[in-house]
Motif scaffolding. Structure first.
Motif, PDB file in Angstrom:
ATOM      1  N   ALA A 244       0.835  -1.204   0.000  1.00  0.00           N
ATOM      2  CA  ALA A 244       0.000   0.000   0.000  1.00  0.00           C
ATOM      3  C   ALA A 244       0.871   1.255   0.000  1.00  0.00           C
ATOM      4  CB  ALA A 244      -0.911   0.009   1.220  1.00  0.00           C
ATOM      5  N   ARG A 245       0.282   2.345  -0.460  1.00  0.00           N
ATOM      6  CA  ARG A 245       0.959   3.645  -0.447  1.00  0.00           C
ATOM      7  C   ARG A 245       0.390   4.561   0.632  1.00  0.00           C
ATOM      8  NH1 ARG A 245       4.063   4.917  -4.666  1.00  0.00           N
ATOM      9  NH2 ARG A 245       3.641   7.133  -4.342  1.00  0.00           N
ATOM     10  N   HIS A 246      -0.867   4.339   0.982  1.00  0.00           N
ATOM     11  CA  HIS A 246      -1.509   5.175   1.995  1.00  0.00           C
ATOM     12  C   HIS A 246      -2.282   4.279   2.962  1.00  0.00           C
ATOM     13  CE1 HIS A 246      -0.611   8.742  -0.420  1.00  0.00           C
ATOM     14  NE2 HIS A 246      -1.061   8.069  -1.478  1.00  0.00           N
ATOM     15  N   ALA A 247      -2.294   4.684   4.209  1.00  0.00           N
ATOM     16  CA  ALA A 247      -3.048   3.971   5.243  1.00  0.00           C
ATOM     17  C   ALA A 247      -3.599   4.997   6.226  1.00  0.00           C
ATOM     18  CB  ALA A 247      -2.172   2.948   5.966  1.00  0.00           C
ATOM     19  N   GLU A 248      -4.723   4.651   6.849  1.00  0.00           N
ATOM     20  CA  GLU A 248      -5.362   5.532   7.823  1.00  0.00           C
ATOM     21  C   GLU A 248      -5.668   4.745   9.089  1.00  0.00           C
ATOM     22  OE1 GLU A 248      -8.802   7.483   6.377  1.00  0.00           O
ATOM     23  OE2 GLU A 248      -7.738   8.642   4.835  1.00  0.00           O
ATOM     24  N   LEU A 249      -5.395   5.378  10.205  1.00  0.00           N
ATOM     25  CA  LEU A 249      -5.720   4.813  11.516  1.00  0.00           C
ATOM     26  C   LEU A 249      -6.741   5.730  12.178  1.00  0.00           C
ATOM     27  CD1 LEU A 249      -5.214   2.855  13.909  1.00  0.00           C
ATOM     28  CD2 LEU A 249      -3.337   4.337  14.594  1.00  0.00           C
ATOM     29  N   THR A 250      -7.922   5.186  12.471  1.00  0.00           N
ATOM     30  CA  THR A 250      -9.013   5.975  13.029  1.00  0.00           C
ATOM     31  C   THR A 250      -9.466   5.362  14.344  1.00  0.00           C
ATOM     32  OG1 THR A 250      -9.757   6.514  10.793  1.00  0.00           O
ATOM     33  CG2 THR A 250     -11.294   6.948  12.595  1.00  0.00           C
ATOM     34  N   LEU A 251      -9.649   6.223  15.337  1.00  0.00           N
ATOM     35  CA  LEU A 251     -10.205   5.807  16.626  1.00  0.00           C
ATOM     36  C   LEU A 251     -11.280   6.818  16.988  1.00  0.00           C
ATOM     37  CD1 LEU A 251      -9.980   3.845  19.069  1.00  0.00           C
ATOM     38  CD2 LEU A 251      -8.478   5.549  20.133  1.00  0.00           C
TER      39      LEU A 251
END
Length: 313
Positions: A244-251
């Motif tokens: 992957a080139r982009h990742a998101e971490l959401t809480l």
């Protein structure tokens, strides 16, 4: 042969024999009248259909129980078959539910012990890496610096390269120690630990962004550790396997509780079997009563969600 078909065929044989007798020596008329044969044949067909329907209704709970037995996964609790049917079948389904309750309780207990031992072992290894290997490499760096100060220019350049290699190894050792034991989680809290985690996984080939809700309900120590470990494993899988080139971490805090989400734009999970890392995430989720889902995204990539229910709701 399934029980349904055995009972059905046995009843069919009996009915066919009775019909044959009526059409043969035991008959109303001799020779058999066409109307009598039609009535007997229609009666046989009606009895067979009624017998099939009754057996299907009576054995349906057993079929549902069989499907549940073959598809039940203790790491993925799902819907259980309803208690229905006659006394013997209802007792069998109830016994199956009792067995599942016992197995889930025993697995949760054993998983808690195993994960507790794993965390203790991680803490010990992290401490040894930091105190022994780290200090040894620091001493080597200081010695190389002292020797390089008295060495000829040609040797000094080579010693400088060795110093850089040793310094890189020392940084790698410290990074591994931080992953094994997230000290920032105990010292600064979950939000700071997740921010540090996204920074750690960001490199020229992968950009990791975070969206952390500041309005979170009070979470226990075990819950925070599970959230951190699931986020860590999700980002590790993204960095190692997803391309992957982009990742998101959401809480974020939702109406049902706290939701952690790790999303990337990589190649997705595909049909590959779940490895030890994903099964470890499922075991951790079960320990705190959370729900874990791993699904492919419509536009590509993988979406990992961990939902921790609100204890007050």
């Amino acid at each position: 042969m399934p029980l349904y078909w055995r009972i059905f065929l046995l009843n069919g044989v009996v009915l066919l024999a009775a019909t044959a007798l009526l059409l043969g020596p035991v008959t109303v008329s001799t020779p058999v009248l066409l109307t009598e044969a039609a009535v007997l044949t229609g009666g046989l067909a009606a009895m067979l259909v009624a017998n099939a329907l009754l057996l299907r209704v009576g054995l349906a709970p057993l079929e549902r129980l069989t499907r549940a037995m073959t598809t039940t996964d203790l790491l993925r609790p799902g819907r259980r078959p309803a208690v229905s049917g006659h006394a013997e079948i209802a007792e069998l389904i109830t016994a199956f539910h009792t067995m599942l309750d016992r197995l889930e309780e025993e697995r949760a207990t054993s998983s808690a012990r195993a994960l507790s031992a794993q965390e203790a072992e991680r803490h010990r290894i992290s401490q040894e890496l930091h105190d022994e290997v780290g200090q040894t490499l620091t001493a080597v760096l200081l010695e190389l610096k002292r020797v390089a100060g008295d060495a000829p220019p040609a040797v000094r350049e080579e010693l400088g390269q060795v110093q850089e290699t040793t310094r890189g190894s020392l940084e790698e050792i410290r990074r591994i120690a931080r992953r094994l034991r997230p000290g920032v989680l105990a010292e600064l809290g979950l939000t700071a630990a997740l921010k540090s985690l996204t920074t750690e996984f960001t490199h020229p080939g992968l950009s990791v962004r975070h969206h952390l809700d500041p309005d979170l309900p009070p979470l226990g120590r075990d819950t925070e550790l599970v959230l951190y470990r699931v986020a860590q494993e999700g980002l590790t899988n993204t960095a190692r396997h997803a391309r992957a080139r982009h990742a998101e971490l959401t809480l974020r805090h939702t109406a049902s509780g706290v939701e952690l989400r790790v999303h990337d734009d990589g190649g997705g999970i595909g049909a590959a079997p779940e490895g030890a890392g994903i099964r470890g995430m499922r075991e951790r989720a079960l320990l705190i009563g959370a729900r874990l889902s791993l699904e492919p995204c419509p536009g590509g990539g993988t979406d990992v969600r961990l939902t921790v229910p609100d204890r007050n709701s």
